[in-house]
Scaffold this active site. Sequence first.
Site, PDB file in Angstrom:
ATOM      1  N   LYS A   1      -0.958 -14.365   9.066  1.00  6.69           N
ATOM      2  CA  LYS A   1       0.079 -13.737   8.242  1.00  6.69           C
ATOM      3  C   LYS A   1       1.051 -14.814   7.829  1.00  6.69           C
ATOM      4  CE  LYS A   1       0.903  -9.556   6.843  1.00  6.69           C
ATOM      5  NZ  LYS A   1      -0.031  -8.415   6.726  1.00  6.69           N
TER       6      LYS A   1
ATOM      7  N   ASP B   1       1.283  -8.643   0.603  1.00  7.30           N
ATOM      8  CA  ASP B   1       1.833  -7.722   1.591  1.00  7.30           C
ATOM      9  C   ASP B   1       3.140  -7.211   0.964  1.00  7.30           C
ATOM     10  OD1 ASP B   1       1.427  -6.869   4.596  1.00  7.30           O
ATOM     11  OD2 ASP B   1       3.546  -7.322   4.447  1.00  7.30           O
TER      12      ASP B   1
ATOM     13  N   PHE C   1       7.178   3.333  -2.215  1.00  6.36           N
ATOM     14  CA  PHE C   1       6.625   3.545  -3.554  1.00  6.36           C
ATOM     15  C   PHE C   1       5.979   2.263  -4.058  1.00  6.36           C
ATOM     16  CE2 PHE C   1      11.159   2.649  -3.845  1.00  6.36           C
ATOM     17  CZ  PHE C   1      11.192   1.566  -4.711  1.00  6.36           C
ATOM     18  N   GLY C   2       5.561   1.416  -3.127  1.00  6.10           N
ATOM     19  CA  GLY C   2       4.892   0.161  -3.491  1.00  6.10           C
ATOM     20  C   GLY C   2       3.402   0.385  -3.656  1.00  6.10           C
ATOM     21  N   ASN C   3       2.680  -0.711  -3.631  1.00  8.63           N
ATOM     22  CA  ASN C   3       1.245  -0.689  -3.869  1.00  8.63           C
ATOM     23  C   ASN C   3       0.496   0.265  -2.921  1.00  8.63           C
ATOM     24  OD1 ASN C   3      -1.275  -2.259  -2.483  1.00  8.63           O
ATOM     25  ND2 ASN C   3      -1.442  -2.158  -4.705  1.00  8.63           N
ATOM     26  N   VAL C   4       0.865   0.243  -1.642  1.00 12.62           N
ATOM     27  CA  VAL C   4       0.144   1.046  -0.651  1.00 12.62           C
ATOM     28  C   VAL C   4       0.424   2.535  -0.865  1.00 12.62           C
ATOM     29  CG1 VAL C   4      -0.095   1.510   1.816  1.00 12.62           C
ATOM     30  CG2 VAL C   4       0.109  -0.855   1.009  1.00 12.62           C
ATOM     31  N   ALA C   5       1.692   2.889  -1.056  1.00  9.15           N
ATOM     32  CA  ALA C   5       2.070   4.285  -1.296  1.00  9.15           C
ATOM     33  C   ALA C   5       1.413   4.794  -2.582  1.00  9.15           C
ATOM     34  CB  ALA C   5       3.586   4.400  -1.406  1.00  9.15           C
ATOM     35  N   TRP C   6       1.357   3.929  -3.580  1.00  9.73           N
ATOM     36  CA  TRP C   6       0.740   4.288  -4.866  1.00  9.73           C
ATOM     37  C   TRP C   6      -0.744   4.637  -4.692  1.00  9.73           C
ATOM     38  CZ3 TRP C   6      -2.906   0.815  -7.139  1.00  9.73           C
ATOM     39  CH2 TRP C   6      -3.337   1.185  -8.412  1.00  9.73           C
TER      40      TRP C   6
HETATM   41  O1  2IT Z   1      -1.588  -5.941   6.298  1.00 11.15           O
HETATM   42  C1  2IT Z   1      -2.632  -6.210   5.666  1.00 11.15           C
HETATM   43  O2  2IT Z   1      -3.750  -5.932   6.093  1.00 11.15           O
HETATM   44  C2  2IT Z   1      -2.497  -6.849   4.361  1.00 11.15           C
HETATM   45  N1  2IT Z   1      -1.369  -7.104   3.943  1.00 11.15           N
HETATM   46  C3  2IT Z   1      -3.702  -7.238   3.563  1.00 11.15           C
HETATM   47  C4  2IT Z   1      -4.213  -8.562   3.986  1.00 11.15           C
HETATM   48  C5  2IT Z   1      -5.346  -9.107   3.155  1.00 11.15           C
HETATM   49  O3  2IT Z   1      -5.747 -10.240   3.457  1.00 11.15           O
HETATM   50  O4  2IT Z   1      -5.826  -8.446   2.248  1.00 11.15           O
END
Ligand code: 2IT
Length: 447
Positions: free
Chosen positions: A124, A164, A237-242
């Site tokens: 990370k 992320d 409301f970011g990429n994941v929520a979308w």
């Molecule tokens: O928390 C995660 O799994 C991500 N931010 C995606 C990491 C990735 O390498 O696609």
Amino acid sequence: MKTQQILDQLSKKHPGEKEYLQAVQEVLESIEEVYNKHPEFEQARIIERLVEPDRIFTFRVTWIDDRGEVQTNLGYRVQFNSAIGPYKGGLRFHRAVNPSMLKFLGFEQTFKNALTTLPMGGAKGGSDFDPVGKSDAEIMRFCQAFMLELWRCIGPDQDIPAGDVGVGGREIGYLNGMYQKLAREYHTGVLTGKGMTWGGSILRPEATGFGALYFTQHLLHKAGKDIKGKNIAISGFGNVAWGAATKAVELGAKVVAISGPDGVCVIENGIDKEMIDYMLVMRASNRNRVEDMAVCFPEKAKFIAEKKAWSVKCDIALPCAFQNELALEDAKELKQNGCWCVCEVSNMGCQPDAIHFCLHNGMLFAPGKAVNAGGVATSGLEMTQNAEHLSWTAKEVDERLHHIMQSIHEQCVKFGTQADGTVDYVKGANIAGFMKVATAMLEQGII
Ligand code: 2IT
């Protein structure tokens, strides 16, 4: 293994690293029993080695803002564990980023990546750069300055970053452009989450949210329930929520709330396509305000300041924003309002006592490292396509994602089924991920 002893030593060595110690504690408590049945793990001191990252790069990032003033931030890459493959994990740009946060995320990533069935180690990175209120030009200059240092640490067979919180397709574009310029290497596989015209995978933007909903479907099915017609509250409301909202609606559920740092939007009749599209506009604006949804759609969404999504009546809660965003009092409020299922989509979205409350009050609960693994899994599929110099159709990627989420659910069931037949998904995910990484470490000797 003596969990408490290891935790005590670790908190002495890394005082104040709250999120990191929290993530380690959860995993150690889950695996203690299994670990103690394997004296070979103890002999090789697997735990002591696994809780420390392989290495951490820290660097200064200096850039010039739109007023011509010089700004300095800190940048990091935590390469946590490479036992099962090259380092893989996202980059987070957020004002609160520090080594503790990135170590917790790298630690979680190691187990999550093991669950995906693909050969990826854990990493990370990120910066305390705050994208809120920044112009597009500032974002670009920051990304370029960040890559000026990061490029020496990464590579397609070494360490493959992605997005992320605060890092989406736009940022990956600026980062990739600068990487190519510096390294004079035009391999498409050094970052994932790329655009469709330069090596990106179809469905990667949607994958975390889609995968989370596929996992939720399996979990509900196992419990004899169906997602159709259920009310869902989503934070963020970011990429994941979308992605989560898109798939939830497609599967016939109703998304009745989305939230942001400023409050919650209650959407009584359920979110629709137009509103889901608008989530992307809100993300790109860098304003970080969910109220904008209610301003844009006053008849459909009602904004309540300072309130969380967990105050809205729902069947299923999906935390999709940030770590520790769901506290004990939120879990109690959810339960009181009739919610019976919490699937963490954010990494470590729930505080430990909130998880404990859910598990002991008859609520279904699944942890982020299983639920959100579809994101990194699809990054893995992007790497495969890059290595093959091919790109797959949406159908092909979606089928593989489906298959992977099913396999993750099966692993949780295999390792988490309790004496009464119910599944402890926290235990299941932690043990399954741990067994894979620990076995790989053991077989490769003391290094
Ligand atoms: O928390 C995660 O799994 C991500 N931010 C995606 C990491 C990735 O390498 O696609």
